[in-house]
Scaffold this active site. Structure first.
Site, PDB file in Angstrom:
ATOM      1  N   LYS A  18      -8.937 -11.175 -17.270  1.00 33.00           N
ATOM      2  CA  LYS A  18      -9.235 -11.470 -18.673  1.00 33.00           C
ATOM      3  C   LYS A  18      -8.950 -12.931 -19.028  1.00 33.00           C
ATOM      4  CE  LYS A  18     -10.161  -9.010 -21.716  1.00 33.00           C
ATOM      5  NZ  LYS A  18     -11.440  -8.713 -22.415  1.00 33.00           N
ATOM      6  N   GLY A  22       0.826  -1.200   0.000  1.00 38.24           N
ATOM      7  CA  GLY A  22       0.000   0.000   0.000  1.00 38.24           C
ATOM      8  C   GLY A  22       0.858   1.247   0.000  1.00 38.24           C
ATOM      9  N   HIS A  70       7.555  -7.470  -3.614  1.00 37.36           N
ATOM     10  CA  HIS A  70       6.259  -7.879  -4.162  1.00 37.36           C
ATOM     11  C   HIS A  70       6.414  -9.192  -4.941  1.00 37.36           C
ATOM     12  CE1 HIS A  70       3.812  -4.296  -3.260  1.00 37.36           C
ATOM     13  NE2 HIS A  70       4.950  -3.654  -3.336  1.00 37.36           N
ATOM     14  N   CYS A  85       5.379  -5.990   1.653  1.00 39.01           N
ATOM     15  CA  CYS A  85       5.743  -4.571   1.567  1.00 39.01           C
ATOM     16  C   CYS A  85       5.128  -3.790   2.734  1.00 39.01           C
ATOM     17  CB  CYS A  85       5.334  -4.019   0.201  1.00 39.01           C
ATOM     18  SG  CYS A  85       6.132  -2.437  -0.200  1.00 39.01           S
ATOM     19  N   TYR A  86       4.141  -2.934   2.479  1.00 37.34           N
ATOM     20  CA  TYR A  86       3.481  -2.250   3.589  1.00 37.34           C
ATOM     21  C   TYR A  86       2.905  -3.265   4.573  1.00 37.34           C
ATOM     22  CZ  TYR A  86       0.241   0.722   6.200  1.00 37.34           C
ATOM     23  OH  TYR A  86      -0.426   1.374   7.217  1.00 37.34           O
ATOM     24  N   GLU A 141       4.101 -10.966  -6.104  1.00 39.43           N
ATOM     25  CA  GLU A 141       2.991 -11.151  -7.046  1.00 39.43           C
ATOM     26  C   GLU A 141       3.282 -10.621  -8.438  1.00 39.43           C
ATOM     27  OE1 GLU A 141       2.052  -7.418  -4.588  1.00 39.43           O
ATOM     28  OE2 GLU A 141       2.993  -9.371  -4.330  1.00 39.43           O
ATOM     29  N   SER A 160     -21.532  -6.296 -26.134  1.00 39.81           N
ATOM     30  CA  SER A 160     -20.679  -5.489 -27.005  1.00 39.81           C
ATOM     31  C   SER A 160     -20.153  -6.301 -28.172  1.00 39.81           C
ATOM     32  CB  SER A 160     -19.493  -4.933 -26.205  1.00 39.81           C
ATOM     33  OG  SER A 160     -18.601  -5.979 -25.859  1.00 39.81           O
ATOM     34  N   GLY A 161     -20.174  -7.628 -28.043  1.00 35.24           N
ATOM     35  CA  GLY A 161     -19.601  -8.493 -29.067  1.00 35.24           C
ATOM     36  C   GLY A 161     -18.206  -8.955 -28.722  1.00 35.24           C
ATOM     37  N   GLY A 162     -17.628  -8.373 -27.654  1.00 30.31           N
ATOM     38  CA  GLY A 162     -16.321  -8.808 -27.188  1.00 30.31           C
ATOM     39  C   GLY A 162     -16.417 -10.073 -26.354  1.00 30.31           C
ATOM     40  N   VAL A 163     -15.271 -10.598 -25.956  1.00 35.67           N
ATOM     41  CA  VAL A 163     -15.229 -11.844 -25.201  1.00 35.67           C
ATOM     42  C   VAL A 163     -15.944 -11.699 -23.859  1.00 35.67           C
ATOM     43  CG1 VAL A 163     -13.697 -13.518 -24.079  1.00 35.67           C
ATOM     44  CG2 VAL A 163     -13.097 -12.607 -26.323  1.00 35.67           C
ATOM     45  N   ASP A 164     -15.713 -10.584 -23.161  1.00 40.50           N
ATOM     46  CA  ASP A 164     -16.229 -10.441 -21.800  1.00 40.50           C
ATOM     47  C   ASP A 164     -17.753 -10.473 -21.759  1.00 40.50           C
ATOM     48  OD1 ASP A 164     -13.548 -10.066 -21.272  1.00 40.50           O
ATOM     49  OD2 ASP A 164     -13.712  -7.881 -21.216  1.00 40.50           O
ATOM     50  N   SER A 165     -18.389  -9.588 -22.519  1.00 37.76           N
ATOM     51  CA  SER A 165     -19.845  -9.530 -22.473  1.00 37.76           C
ATOM     52  C   SER A 165     -20.463 -10.795 -23.061  1.00 37.76           C
ATOM     53  CB  SER A 165     -20.363  -8.290 -23.196  1.00 37.76           C
ATOM     54  OG  SER A 165     -20.028  -8.311 -24.572  1.00 37.76           O
ATOM     55  N   SER A 166     -19.785 -11.410 -24.023  1.00 39.05           N
ATOM     56  CA  SER A 166     -20.314 -12.640 -24.620  1.00 39.05           C
ATOM     57  C   SER A 166     -20.280 -13.803 -23.628  1.00 39.05           C
ATOM     58  CB  SER A 166     -19.527 -12.996 -25.876  1.00 39.05           C
ATOM     59  OG  SER A 166     -19.648 -11.972 -26.848  1.00 39.05           O
TER      60      SER A 166
END
Length: 518
Positions: free
Chosen positions: A374, A57, A175, A84-85, A177, A228-234
């Site tokens: 994603k 943080g 970090h 870290c923090y 990650e 939208s036609g993209g991967v996410d909304s589909s």
């Protein structure tokens, strides 16, 4: 819903907290991120974590109101890892000392070497004598808490790795990650092993849980999904359809900012292939009219976001009993707009599907992908049976070509951009590079340049090619095309696209840039 052992990530505001979750999910561990202010004694009792990780943080433990965990977290009897923090907080709370920077700050790559023996957390570390890590700290631990030992040091972090093995408390100043700590995943793997996780959280499990949650949330009500036609909304649409069937109607908003022939492809795929009820809302004139004269990127995003909601509200009235609006919002969208669950991380930019929502929109939200990255959405899409040719498509932003057209948007510029982008993607596919690249696109620049074509002088637009490699979209590097490829592509664009006479290639990484131009 399936019960999973749960790991709690306490968010102290790091911009990369979500990457901790990503590393754990790769290890099939179920985890949740919650901002420190929500982690109360009562919350801990109810959540009952099997292990806890404190994120990094931007704060200092010396600051007024500095983020702190509840004291009771240290009495849970479960393994804790501070990063870290998070390390500084642990030392501060457990009797150690933290000092302000004063020349000991570290930002960027550093090398940690072992000190006192080894522990289970560090299995597979230091095989070559040292480990590259990514540091990002101003303050530093100057005295470790009672019971802790030092197991690794770096030039500016003498307590880079510390642990109280008896209590299963571990703390690192770097970090693990981020990808710049190459062996960081091994450290997380060791941590979840010593915490006793079985690794039973998979995309199949997520699918089952998500379907159960959708059914519980929606009941017998109807849902409209913003497609939208993209991967996410589909993926969101197919997942919701699997959960509630014909209670779902998709609304495809054709905002006039899509790629070449994309609208027709979307309508055909959903109506013909999936047999999901679909309203094709051709609203190009509405969007382009509202964007006329606007150059500021944030204003563009918010204008598009508001119109999306307006269009959904309009079409909701066509669907009797629609009470929910479904969106393909992803975890990075949420993180970059506001911190997840209200945490303290700094806003980077707004996204059309989170930043533009009014408080009273008349519809309740269903966002089944809200906690996925994603690549996890793609894995879920495969789980749902979507074709690989569709799943493997490059990401495409909700605001569409609006954010690839810096400056004022015009219909002429959009048409030029569509054609140039089609040539560029065709080149990438012809050279067999499409699957090596995370995202590729053309941006049309708000400048005209002088050129010569044949015997004539031209005064046309310049464009920039963009192609990046990435794992999760949070960091990215430019793709190293050969000069031959770039020269061939530039020649094709200039020859085939009227309106462009100069082609450049963007070699900016993220950070400091973003993947998109706006």
């Amino acid at each position: 819903m399936t019960h999973h052992d749960r790991l709690l990530i306490v968010d102290f505001g790091s911009q990369v907290t979500q990457l901790i979750a990503r590393r754990l999910r790769e290890l099939k561990v179920y985890c949740e991120i919650h901002p420190f202010q929500n982690v109360t004694d009562a919350f801990l009792q109810e959540f009952s974590p099997k292990a806890v990780i404190f994120s990094g943080g931007p704060s200092s433990v010396f600051a007024d109101g500095a983020p702190m965990p509840p004291e009771s977290v240290f009495d849970l009897g479960v393994p804790i890892l501070g990063i870290c923090y998070g390390q500084q907080v642990m030392m501060h709370c457990l009797g150690g000392k933290v000092e302000r920077g004063h020349g000991t700050a570290e930002f960027g790559r550093a090398y940690v070497v072992p000190k006192t023996g080894t522990i289970a957390l560090l299995n597979g570390w230091f095989d070559d004598g040292r480990e590259q890590v990514w540091m990002s700290h101003g303050d530093h631990v100057s005295e470790i808490a009672p019971g802790f030992e030092v197991y690794g040091t770096s030039p500016n972090a003498p307590f880079a790795i510390t642990a109280d093995v008896a209590r299963n408390f571990y703390a690192v100043q770097f970090h693990p990650e981020v990808h710049h700590t190459p062996n960081g995943k091994t450290l997380y793997e060791n941590f979840v092993k010593l915490a006793g996780f079985s690794g039973d959280w998979t995309m199949g499990a997520y699918r089952d849980d998500a379907i159960a949650k959708i059914r519980e949330q929606v009941g017998d009500k109807k849902v409209i999904c913003g497609l939208s036609g993209g991967v996410d909304s589909s993926v969101a649409a197919v997942l919701i359809h699997e959960a509630i069937g014909d209670q779902l109607t998709c609304v495809f908003v054709d905002h006039g900012l899509l790629r070449l022939n994309e609208a027709q492809e979307v309508v055909s795929m959903f109506r013909d292939h999936y047999n999901i009820p679909l309203i094709h809302a051709d609203e190009a004139e509405l969007f382009l009219g509202a964007l006329e004269g606007i150059s500021d990127p944030e204003t563009k995003r918010k204008t598009i976001g508001k119109l999306f909601i307006d269009v959904f509200q309009k079409h909701a009235h066509e669907i009797d009993g629609a009470e929910f609006l479904a969106q393909g919002t992803l975890y990075p969208d949420v993180i970059e707009s506001v911190s997840f669950s209200g945490g303290p991380s700094v806003t980077i930019k707004s996204h059309h599907n989170v930043g533009g929502l009014p408080e009273k929109m008349g519809l309740k939200l269903v966002e089944p992908l809200r906690e996925l990255f994603k690549d996890e959405v793609r894995a879920l899409g495969r789980e749902l049976g979507l074709p690989e040719s569709f799943i493997a498509r490059h990401p495409f932003p909700g605001p569409g070509l609006a954010i690839r057209c810096p400056g004022e948007i015009t219909r002429d510029k959009l048409e030029i951009l569509r054609k140039a982008d089609a040539v560029y993607i065709d080149q990438i596919r012809k050279h067999g590079l499409y699957d090596e690249i995370w995202q590729a696109f053309v941006a049309i620049l708000p400048v005209r340049t002088v050129g010569v074509m044949g015997d004539g002088r031209t005064y046309d637009y310049a464009c920039a090619l963009r192609a990046v490699t990435s794992v999760d979209g949070m960091t990215a590097d430019y793709y190293p095309f050969s000069h031959e490829f770039l020269g061939e592509t530039a020649t094709r664009i200039i020859n085939e696209v009227q309106g462009i006479n100069r082609v450049t290639y963007d070699i900016t990484s993220k950070p400091p840039g973003t993947i998109e131009w706006e």
